[in-house]
Design a protein around this motif. Sequence first.
Motif, PDB file in Angstrom:
ATOM      1  N   SER A 512     -37.163  86.389  12.622  1.00 27.05           N
ATOM      2  CA  SER A 512     -36.168  86.091  12.469  1.00 27.05           C
ATOM      3  C   SER A 512     -35.363  85.932  13.290  1.00 27.05           C
ATOM      4  O   SER A 512     -33.936  84.663  13.093  1.00 27.05           O
ATOM      5  N   GLU A 516     -33.352  81.393  13.841  1.00 33.23           N
ATOM      6  CA  GLU A 516     -32.442  81.681  14.330  1.00 33.23           C
ATOM      7  C   GLU A 516     -31.860  81.188  15.117  1.00 33.23           C
ATOM      8  O   GLU A 516     -30.433  80.503  15.581  1.00 33.23           O
ATOM      9  N   SER A 553     -37.566  95.795   4.777  1.00 35.03           N
ATOM     10  CA  SER A 553     -36.805  95.786   5.911  1.00 35.03           C
ATOM     11  C   SER A 553     -35.253  97.030   5.113  1.00 35.03           C
ATOM     12  O   SER A 553     -34.750  97.066   6.958  1.00 35.03           O
ATOM     13  N   HIS A 566     -29.734  94.323   9.992  1.00 33.92           N
ATOM     14  CA  HIS A 566     -29.363  92.625  10.425  1.00 33.92           C
ATOM     15  C   HIS A 566     -28.587  91.977  10.026  1.00 33.92           C
ATOM     16  O   HIS A 566     -27.802  92.464   9.066  1.00 33.92           O
ATOM     17  N   SER A 570     -31.080  86.279   6.947  1.00 33.83           N
ATOM     18  CA  SER A 570     -32.230  86.174   7.689  1.00 33.83           C
ATOM     19  C   SER A 570     -32.925  85.025   6.852  1.00 33.83           C
ATOM     20  O   SER A 570     -32.745  84.965   5.998  1.00 33.83           O
ATOM     21  N   ALA A 571     -33.941  84.112   7.004  1.00 31.57           N
ATOM     22  CA  ALA A 571     -35.055  83.883   7.069  1.00 31.57           C
ATOM     23  C   ALA A 571     -35.283  84.328   5.944  1.00 31.57           C
ATOM     24  O   ALA A 571     -36.026  83.890   4.221  1.00 31.57           O
ATOM     25  N   ILE A 572     -35.903  85.752   5.538  1.00 32.35           N
ATOM     26  CA  ILE A 572     -36.767  86.092   4.806  1.00 32.35           C
ATOM     27  C   ILE A 572     -35.880  86.433   3.734  1.00 32.35           C
ATOM     28  O   ILE A 572     -36.027  86.521   2.733  1.00 32.35           O
TER      29      ILE A 572
END
Length: 725
Positions: A512, A516, A553, A566, A570-572
């Motif tokens: 992740s 970024e 997560s 986080h 995030s991309a997830i």
Amino acid sequence: MLYQGDAIRVERQDGDVALLTLDLKDEAINKLSSSVIGQLLEAVEALENEAGLKGLIVASAKDVFVVGADITEFHAMFARDESFLVDMNTRIHSLFNRIEDLPFPTVTALNGLALGGGCELSLTTDFRVMAETAQIGLPETKLGIVPGWGGCVRLPRLIGADNAIEWIAGGTQNDAATAFKVGAVDAVVPQAQLMDAARDLIDKANAGDFDYRARRVEKDSPLKLNAVEQMMSFETAKGYVAGKAGPHYPAPIESIRVIQKGAGEGRERAQAIEAQAFAKLAKTDVCYNLVGLFMNDQAVKKKAKRYEKAAKAVEQTAVLGAGIMGGGIAYQSAYKGVPILMKDIKPEAIELGLNEARKLLTKQLERGKLSQTKLAEVLGNIRPTLSYGDFGNVDLVVEAVVENPRIKSAVLTEVEANVAEDTILASNTSTISIDRLAADLKRPENFCGMHFFNPVHRMPLVEVIRGAKTSDAAVAATVAYARQMGKTPIVVNDCPGFLVNRVLFPYFGGFSALVEHGVDFERADKIMELFGWPMGPAYLLDVVGIDTAVHASEVMAEGFPDRMAHDGKSAIQVMMDNQRLGQKNGKGFYVYEEDKKGKPKKVHDDEAHRLVAEVVKENRELSDDEIIARMMVPLCMETVRCLEDGIVGSPAEADMALIYGIGFPPFRGGALRYIDAMGVAEFVALADRLAGELGALYAPTPRLKEMADNGEHFYAAPEPASSAS
């Protein structure tokens, strides 16, 4: 008695035939250690000096023939230089040649496994007779080496280059029917007739019915292939094997080169080529790590066996939840012969679970791996039910309902009221604390985690999770059941994510952060696949399921907020917000199409890249090595923490769990061996540098820094062996 050692004895039978029996003292199996090779030399000298012999039978007093060389000696042996290894193998070649050149016919009676050096020993005799249940093969390439005691020389001359390449490059373990078909053995008989058949071959060779001298000429001579046949056979094989083995495993291709180079040579010259290749491969990191992997696997299995000895019998089981996972568990249990009840509250869910089992069985049937009778037997071992009516006789129940703590707790409380007081309950949870799930149970000592990996029928690992109140009996029974199912169980202690997921999510955290910083996720995938992972991080997330990853997560972030929480999206999470769940709905970081076999095939998708661009904070120029470091350091550091926290009991168990559970590159040996290979001090320096910029996820622990300062390793460095025999 012509010779007596603690591993080998030689005696005369009926006056004129010698019987050499392999029977290693205080061991369940025979293996060719340095000391056993020394005894074999003395036994051969006794045979050479004995007058009036007309034949030799080589046999075993164990349930196996010989499982191979003593692999526990390999690291110490291979720590010596190449010239030592060449000399060692040259002396063993000389010994084996003396067996091959004895002045009377010889036969090996193969009663069980004849692998590696055991197979090569059998190839020295003129004939081989094999029990119907025995198996034979040369698996050395799976350890990163080639057969070094004549396998690359004798086998091609016996069964042909193509068959030998298949056996050696593939490292296959072959049954008696296969061995007889290609000519590796001369007869296959029931176990009870083995010694009579061996004696019969000796008698017929002496009577002239079989020409044992012609067999020797064939084994001593160059392969009967002209230049064109050699080109077609070897070059075609190289292309095929290279595609199967991949770039990180040199031994399969090298085995073909050894056979090819020796094809036009006589026995001794071909053996010299083999010895040189063996020594070169034995010095590689790949060989070191694969031998270490074998040792770790043996250590893990030995520990599981100790649990198994203390376990009550598991004869009837049940699974709660009949979805894909429940169906997979039911299939695996039933296929391995343990009857199982499959319960759900919905008939359609029951049908889904049964269909999963039927699908897997049909594939086996189509591939010829099982008969229609076996298929019916396996399905008969799965009994679907909508009630707890038959749960009174169940030894162990696997709960496999949806990954929701409230639902799981309710189901576990319900089933506990419907089973016997000593029935073991096990939750197939991937993230939820075992102590949390045990809180409402009346008998928490009978409860533990049993985390299967998807797909159940393929993934070898089962994490058995011990809670604070879990009894030894519950752990032992669950380990025993996992072994009955053909799995490798590793016992871990309770914590968020247990071992495998706790270690995996820092890896995803590294991914992740890369996104970024402007790293294209497809580039990250390609780099990590070249590094040796079966799939890169974005592809793996699609396979795991984006929703599953987001849930896990969140559990990790709650459990370890200092390093796994986080900030920002995030991309997830972007994939989740856009309902791109991965393979399960056909789109995630990639989109998925069916290939010719009906399996999902990933395809580049511009929309995924556009969505991910939302989270890019800056575009950095990062090298391939920097990307690897930013992915691997957090995974390795979390493995170190799990070991230090007592979540896992040993480096061997930690490394095997990662290899079996998430496909850590086997040729790299596992996360802790990877640190050892880099050097603990070098790893700490790298982690410190990255932590300064990227935070606590990368920070080395005080204990790891202490190890670096003291020059310690996770695995003891081998002391070079003093001699070969």
